[in-house]
Design an enzyme around this catalytic site. Structure first.
Site, PDB file in Angstrom:
ATOM      1  N   CYS A  74      83.082  -6.879 -47.205  1.00 30.58           N
ATOM      2  CA  CYS A  74      82.272  -6.758 -46.055  1.00 30.58           C
ATOM      3  C   CYS A  74      80.968  -7.109 -46.101  1.00 30.58           C
ATOM      4  O   CYS A  74      80.179  -6.226 -47.300  1.00 30.58           O
ATOM      5  CB  CYS A  74      82.461  -5.434 -45.150  1.00 30.58           C
ATOM      6  SG  CYS A  74      81.466  -5.052 -44.047  1.00 30.58           S
ATOM      7  N   CYS A 188      79.964 -13.624 -42.627  1.00 29.79           N
ATOM      8  CA  CYS A 188      80.726 -12.602 -42.379  1.00 29.79           C
ATOM      9  C   CYS A 188      82.115 -12.858 -42.717  1.00 29.79           C
ATOM     10  O   CYS A 188      82.618 -14.156 -42.475  1.00 29.79           O
ATOM     11  CB  CYS A 188      80.585 -12.159 -40.791  1.00 29.79           C
ATOM     12  SG  CYS A 188      81.715 -10.900 -40.279  1.00 29.79           S
TER      13      CYS A 188
END
Length: 268
Positions: A74, A188
């Site tokens: 992440c 992302c």
């Protein structure tokens, strides 16, 4: 022990893109994937909250699953907490992800690069330092994509299409001609799953750069150095979620290159 699992952690389903790369590079390993869906999306939370959750999940994976390495799959959690994790767990190999600006600089031919990521990632000190390290080597169009990761989590096709169009339009003109953006950094881990939609708005000539393969190779290198690589076995994945494990099941069925067992609820 070399037979212990590798922990992989994300706020939701985006880290499954990194898990695919890890399983390709480390086919004999056992993985425990934790989606902190009960506290997502991280990209719209503050640094302190994200760091608190990241530390809690790391402790859970160590205490309950005895992981031998942790991959923070992440970008937002990496930016907010990776240094704290490494300080708290010095014996544990910890690998994070970050927008791949340096590979993008190596890949671009026009010298114009777009970077799409969550606002928290792009406003972090870690990203600021990374951006500064390549300043002057290319022209970067930095675009915070509020809501896009959440739309991907929900499988909101209309929202994904509208937000993709808006944010890539904000980035500028894509193409291979002088002055055009020829390289797009997917900052992302959710974004590789909508590559087809993104491609609709920037064309086939634009090169996409994500972090899955480099993260997998770094994880393999660290485990090899520690003598902790699994030498045999088919490998496996256990899926855990802090909320709505059925959503993680559906995402895994859609996006994992190899099957995994059913997701279970977990509290960290």
């Amino acid at each position: 022990m070399s037979t212990s699992p590798i922990g992989v952690f994300d706020s939701g389903v985006g880290g499954l893109s990194v898990l695919n790369a890890l399983r390709e590079a480390l086919p004999h390993e056992r993985f425990v994937y934790f989606a902190d869906a009960g506290h997502a999306p991280y990209g719209e939370r503050g640094d302190a909250y994200v760091a608190m959750r990241t530390r809690a999940v790391a402790r859970y994976l160590l205490d309950r699953h005895r992981i031998k390495a942790l991959v923070v799959a992440c970008n937002t959690a990496t930016a907010a907490a990776i240094h704290e994790l490494r300080g708290e767990h010095r014996a544990l190999p910890v690998v994070g992800v970050e927008p791949a600006l340096k590979p993008a600089v190596a890949a671009t031919r026009t010298g114009h690069i777009a970077v799409i990521a969550t606002r928290v990632t792009l406003e972090s000190r870690k990203f600021e330092a990374l951006h500064a390290s390549v300043a002057g080597r290319a022209d970067f169009r930095i675009v915070p994509c509020d809501g896009l990761a959440g739309a991907i989590e929900r499988g909101d096709a209309a929202g994904i299409a509208a937000l993709s169009e808006r944010y890539l339009r904000d980035a500028g003109r894509f193409g291979s001609a002088s002055g055009e953006i020829d390289t797009l950094v997917l900052g992302c881990t959710h974004y590789p799953f909508i590559a087809v939609e993104l491609r609709r708005h920037c064309g086939e000539s634009v090169r996409f750069i994500d972090t899955g393969a480099p993260v997998a190779l770094q994880t393999r290198r660290l485990l090899a150095e520690a003598g902790q690589l699994a030498a045999e076995g088919e490998g496996s994945v256990a899926l855990l979620s802090s909320a709505a494990p059925e959503a993680l099941d559906a995402a895994a069925a859609r996006w994992l290159a190899r099957p995994a067992g059913p997701a279970a609820a977990a509290t960290a």
